[in-house]
Design a protein around this motif. Structure first.
Motif, PDB file in Angstrom:
ATOM      1  N   THR A   1       0.832  -1.208   0.000  1.00  0.00           N
ATOM      2  CA  THR A   1       0.000   0.000   0.000  1.00  0.00           C
ATOM      3  C   THR A   1       0.861   1.250   0.000  1.00  0.00           C
ATOM      4  OG1 THR A   1      -1.742  -1.192   1.175  1.00  0.00           O
ATOM      5  CG2 THR A   1      -1.844   1.210   1.228  1.00  0.00           C
ATOM      6  N   GLY A   2       1.927   1.228   0.796  1.00  0.00           N
ATOM      7  CA  GLY A   2       2.830   2.370   0.844  1.00  0.00           C
ATOM      8  C   GLY A   2       3.390   2.689  -0.525  1.00  0.00           C
ATOM      9  N   LEU A   3       3.829   1.658  -1.206  1.00  0.00           N
ATOM     10  CA  LEU A   3       4.422   1.854  -2.529  1.00  0.00           C
ATOM     11  C   LEU A   3       3.373   2.357  -3.525  1.00  0.00           C
ATOM     12  CD1 LEU A   3       7.343   1.396  -3.451  1.00  0.00           C
ATOM     13  CD2 LEU A   3       6.592  -0.771  -4.445  1.00  0.00           C
ATOM     14  N   GLU A   4       2.177   1.794  -3.452  1.00  0.00           N
ATOM     15  CA  GLU A   4       1.104   2.237  -4.361  1.00  0.00           C
ATOM     16  C   GLU A   4       0.821   3.725  -4.170  1.00  0.00           C
ATOM     17  OE1 GLU A   4      -1.249  -2.043  -4.356  1.00  0.00           O
ATOM     18  OE2 GLU A   4      -2.217  -0.287  -3.443  1.00  0.00           O
ATOM     19  N   VAL A   5       0.729   4.150  -2.895  1.00  0.00           N
ATOM     20  CA  VAL A   5       0.415   5.562  -2.633  1.00  0.00           C
ATOM     21  C   VAL A   5       1.560   6.454  -3.107  1.00  0.00           C
ATOM     22  CG1 VAL A   5       0.009   7.260  -0.811  1.00  0.00           C
ATOM     23  CG2 VAL A   5      -1.157   5.055  -0.730  1.00  0.00           C
ATOM     24  N   GLN A   6       2.787   6.033  -2.851  1.00  0.00           N
ATOM     25  CA  GLN A   6       3.935   6.842  -3.287  1.00  0.00           C
ATOM     26  C   GLN A   6       3.938   6.958  -4.815  1.00  0.00           C
ATOM     27  OE1 GLN A   6       7.413   7.143  -1.317  1.00  0.00           O
ATOM     28  NE2 GLN A   6       6.462   6.940   0.651  1.00  0.00           N
ATOM     29  N   ARG A   7       3.665   5.858  -5.494  1.00  0.00           N
ATOM     30  CA  ARG A   7       3.634   5.894  -6.974  1.00  0.00           C
ATOM     31  C   ARG A   7       2.517   6.796  -7.481  1.00  0.00           C
ATOM     32  NH1 ARG A   7       5.126  -0.266  -7.714  1.00  0.00           N
ATOM     33  NH2 ARG A   7       7.380   0.011  -7.945  1.00  0.00           N
ATOM     34  N   ALA A   8       1.377   6.748  -6.795  1.00  0.00           N
ATOM     35  CA  ALA A   8       0.248   7.587  -7.221  1.00  0.00           C
ATOM     36  C   ALA A   8       0.588   9.065  -7.070  1.00  0.00           C
ATOM     37  CB  ALA A   8      -0.998   7.228  -6.411  1.00  0.00           C
ATOM     38  N   LEU A   9       1.284   9.411  -5.990  1.00  0.00           N
ATOM     39  CA  LEU A   9       1.671  10.815  -5.795  1.00  0.00           C
ATOM     40  C   LEU A   9       2.680  11.243  -6.863  1.00  0.00           C
ATOM     41  CD1 LEU A   9       2.018  10.922  -1.910  1.00  0.00           C
ATOM     42  CD2 LEU A   9       0.152  11.835  -3.298  1.00  0.00           C
ATOM     43  N   LYS A  10       3.635  10.378  -7.142  1.00  0.00           N
ATOM     44  CA  LYS A  10       4.611  10.661  -8.199  1.00  0.00           C
ATOM     45  C   LYS A  10       3.877  10.899  -9.530  1.00  0.00           C
ATOM     46  CE  LYS A  10       8.420  10.181 -10.862  1.00  0.00           C
ATOM     47  NZ  LYS A  10       9.367  11.287 -11.066  1.00  0.00           N
ATOM     48  N   ALA A  11       2.929  10.040  -9.864  1.00  0.00           N
ATOM     49  CA  ALA A  11       2.210  10.185 -11.137  1.00  0.00           C
ATOM     50  C   ALA A  11       1.394  11.470 -11.176  1.00  0.00           C
ATOM     51  CB  ALA A  11       1.311   8.967 -11.363  1.00  0.00           C
ATOM     52  N   THR A  12       0.887  11.888 -10.022  1.00  0.00           N
ATOM     53  CA  THR A  12       0.094  13.118  -9.969  1.00  0.00           C
ATOM     54  C   THR A  12       0.969  14.335 -10.253  1.00  0.00           C
ATOM     55  OG1 THR A  12      -1.351  12.126  -8.331  1.00  0.00           O
ATOM     56  CG2 THR A  12      -1.374  14.525  -8.460  1.00  0.00           C
ATOM     57  N   LEU A  13       2.162  14.360  -9.661  1.00  0.00           N
ATOM     58  CA  LEU A  13       3.022  15.535  -9.796  1.00  0.00           C
ATOM     59  C   LEU A  13       3.899  15.482 -11.035  1.00  0.00           C
ATOM     60  CD1 LEU A  13       3.831  16.001  -6.052  1.00  0.00           C
ATOM     61  CD2 LEU A  13       2.875  17.756  -7.545  1.00  0.00           C
ATOM     62  N   ASP A  14       4.088  14.303 -11.578  1.00  0.00           N
ATOM     63  CA  ASP A  14       4.982  14.151 -12.734  1.00  0.00           C
ATOM     64  C   ASP A  14       4.355  13.159 -13.700  1.00  0.00           C
ATOM     65  OD1 ASP A  14       7.170  14.082 -14.459  1.00  0.00           O
ATOM     66  OD2 ASP A  14       8.315  12.701 -13.181  1.00  0.00           O
ATOM     67  N   PRO A  15       3.227  13.537 -14.316  1.00  0.00           N
ATOM     68  CA  PRO A  15       2.456  12.571 -15.114  1.00  0.00           C
ATOM     69  C   PRO A  15       3.247  11.964 -16.277  1.00  0.00           C
ATOM     70  CG  PRO A  15       1.570  14.814 -15.343  1.00  0.00           C
ATOM     71  CD  PRO A  15       2.576  14.852 -14.250  1.00  0.00           C
ATOM     72  N   LEU A  16       4.210  12.704 -16.826  1.00  0.00           N
ATOM     73  CA  LEU A  16       4.992  12.163 -17.943  1.00  0.00           C
ATOM     74  C   LEU A  16       6.186  11.349 -17.455  1.00  0.00           C
ATOM     75  CD1 LEU A  16       5.068  15.315 -20.281  1.00  0.00           C
ATOM     76  CD2 LEU A  16       3.524  13.353 -20.409  1.00  0.00           C
TER      77      LEU A  16
END
Lengths: 463, 463
Positions: free
Chosen positions: A439-454
């Motif tokens: 879950t931790g990794l999923e949330v971290q990845r989701a935040l990364k994708a939000t701020l850096d979609p490309l």
């Protein structure tokens, strides 16, 4: 943007140059190659397409808009003194070196803040604020060369953390250029503030993977009294760790509480003839910068003796104290001289598990027939087991990497973290998942994708 | 999930009950209505569908899975002592009251941490750690009733912050139930750690809009020495603020630096016959918990006199100190008694702009013909201008709201923030955009959407 010629590399350079001074865009292959690595071992680096050296926020915004238009990865760099590969170039990237953005914009003794650009050297800032009777505590070993931007990127620590905490605790607000070139201002200049989500801390320690820090408001403290240091020798690491537990449980607040194991003590003596006691298994250094440090040191000396110290030597002058600290500061350089190359680990465990970690490192060193010296910010449970090896010896290098990983596994098993202050970068990203869980990794990845979609900001690092 | 009956409310209750003890689900309308509000004025509340009182993490996960399945909003609550409407029910919501999750799981003097459930009362924790010679510094005025979960949700401060910082600085790690019911563990138990993005701080101060905190690892400090307090009287607020600047620029580290204006002093005297000096324009309270507080107080007394204090009275005993602090702690209650209702603002400005803020508040009070008392955590620049009004008087209420907004505008114009420690909630969400700017708001909204894609967590709050 200019009309796009056929060659993507030529087009990228042309577009970068359209918004940057000529001297700020470097594509000489040899110079570019010199920006490939930070100071971590065992971390691959790609070939950057170009290095840019912006001097203004607007120039950084131009770089990010161009990178977004070209879908090109961007790797921000400070002094490249990092130990996790976070600043290593990736293939075809734009390296953004922030070292030219090195102004101290403001130092305010009433607000106790400094406003700085990211390329300011840690030691330069420390000396500048000292002139105002102030102190910027975070003091990584590389403080004479590392930049504040790099410190913010990795969430650096240092010797003072046991009393004063890490970089993150001194960052009040940030100016960040986002992946698409927008400028985000986070946090505040005031002592307190809770307006909206804490974006400042999200960027601290994000290793340039969420945005590029182009300015920071830093909290300062009044300059402390000079610290007085005590050295205590122990016959076993377990006894030294017992003293650490007793000191912390006793309610003391040392300004420094460091441990050097025998390997480290010997390496320092060999490197610089410091005359440290080589017969002891562990040397503990404890300091106070309180109004009456001698009284505090006397209390700690008694605890050390009760824990089994064979010798306790309080420094009587600031000069004696400095000598002991200098020995500690030489540890990593001295260990590097043992075999030519080191891998410096950064495992942080609960204080009460420190002895188990150190004993485990000894076992791992024996098993792999390696020299592993440990220096530790013992008061924080933050250890730097340092694997000494000959990088030209393939088998020894393999064993070095294996022992490094076993130390991280041990740290996690003891309830610790894989990195106390050096960051994840490339070196430990396989390990991050084990620490964070699914879950931790999923949330971290989701935040990364939000701020850096490309996915153009320092791709392949951290996560 | 059970088969879904026609009535959505019945279906919701049935599904909630399928994973909760009968006593944990309350739908008696009168009881439910009693959970509608926190302590903020001028904040609307909807009618909750149901109140649930979980006792375990798994029960909270069940609630969030159910809410997700039913697309029903969820409002987490602690003691409802908040001052921004963040805990107010929204129409048709599930109120999740965390007050039954009130266990102190662990207190560890070696690690200097406490592991707690969110419903633990601040004062209960403070007393429990004191038995181990430890201190949990954050001390909001409501500390006898507010919960740690609520403190984390709002990022609470208190009187001690000038030396010891706010709640955020004491949260090392969190267990958070996400909108879809997944359990996220953030942060660490160790003194240091930089593995991955700092999710802990993202949740602190997020007012339950990103997840529900169900557990926390808190940092503790050794218990400080008893503090000794000095009271200084000033003929003008400007002179008192000059003293604050001189104290902070002089490198002092008071454990408390508070200001009460004449309105507040009179209110406290009227309320509790404290015998405070009503002729002064501002009363400054300064305390030290250092090894030699009397010496520090003497230095501060000299600075106060130099800044124009008409009278400086150092307390000579702990009892005298306690009396002065008791007066300060009574401020808000005393101001409430003036007209029956108060609106408590929470503007934090740079310390050097404190005088301008206080003088501006005086002008605003005159303009609207209102009584506005100010007590302030002066050392932090964090002020609580408190508008006293008769809520049954429509015109006065309108003027109260107008003056409240003008104070926030003034705070922003002085480089401050709309909230130092009370949070945004409903009360200030229109104002948040003005402070954050467009990009800031966009990023905050994007993060909210990432963590709560259905928008069911405390909707309409903060953003």
């Amino acid at each position: 943007m200019t009309d796009q010629p056929c060659d993507p590399q030529t087009a990228l350079l042309a577009d970068l140059r359209s918004g940057l001074p000529a001297s700020a865009v470097v594509d000489d292959p040899e110079v570019v190659a010199s920006y490939a690595h930070d100071m971590a071992s065992f971390c691959a680096a790609g070939r950057a397409a170009v290095v840019v050296l912006p001097r203004t926020v607007e120039e950084v915004q131009h770089v990010m808009r161009t990178a977004t238009a070209h879908r090109v990865p961007v790797v921000p760099q400070g002094a490249r003194s990092g130990l996790s590969g976070a600043a290593n170039a990736v293939e075809g990237c734009v390296v953004v070196s922030l070292v030219k953005m090195d102004r101290i914009v403001e130092i305010d003794p009433v607000e106790r803040i400094a406003v700085v650009e990211p390329g300011v050297i840690n030691a330069v800032l420390s000396r500048a604020v000292a002139e105002h009777g102030l102190n910027y505590p975070p003091d990584p070993s590389s403080w004479e060369m590392c930049t504040i931007g790099g410190n913010i990127g990795t969430g650096s620590g240092g010797l003072c953390c046991v009393k004063y905490g890490v970089t993150a605790e001194y960052v009040l607000g940030l100016d960040v250029v986002l992946a698409d070139g927008r400028l985000l201002r986070t946090g505040r200049r005031t002592a307190k503030g809770v307006a909206g989500y804490d974006l400042t801390r999200l960027f601290v320690g994000s290793e340039g993977s969420l945005g590029i820090v182009v300015g920071a408001v830093l909290a300062l403290r009044p300059a402390p009294a000079p610290q007085l240091v005590l050295a205590a020798e122990f016959g076993t690491t377990a006894a030294a760790c017992g003293a650490v537990r007793a000191i912390m449980a006793g309610g003391h607040t040392p300004s420094l509480l460091e441990l050097m194991d025998r390997t480290t003590v010997r390496a320092v003596n060999a490197h610089a003839r410091m005359g440290l006691p080589e017969s002891t298994a562990a040397l503990l250094l404890c300091a106070f910068d309180t109004p009456e440090p001698a009284a505090d040191l006397a209390a700690v000396a008694a605890l050390c003796r009760a824990a089994g110290a064979s010798e306790v030597v309080p420094a009587e002058t600031a000069a004696e104290s400095e000598l002991l600290l200098a020995a500690r500061r030489l540890s990593l350089v001295a260990l590097e001289a043992v075999k030519g190359t080191t891998m410096i680990d950064d495992v942080c465990v609960p204080r009460s598990r420190l002895a188990e970690l150190l004993e485990g490192v000894e076992r791992i060193a024996e098993k792999h027939e390696l020299t592993i010296g440990v220096c530790a910010h013992a008061g924080d449970g933050n250890t730097h087991p340092t694997v000494c090896f000959d990088a030209t010896d393939e088998d020894e290098s393999r064993r070095a990497r294996a022992s490094f990983d076993e130390i991280m596994a041990l740290g996690l098993a003891l309830g610790g973290t894989i990195t106390g202050e050096h960051g994840v970068g490339l070196l430990k990203k396989e390990w991050l998942a084990r620490e964070l869980g699914e879950t931790g990794l999923e949330v971290q990845r989701a935040l990364k994708a939000t701020l850096d979609p490309l996915g153009i900001l320092n791709p392949g690092k951290v996560l």
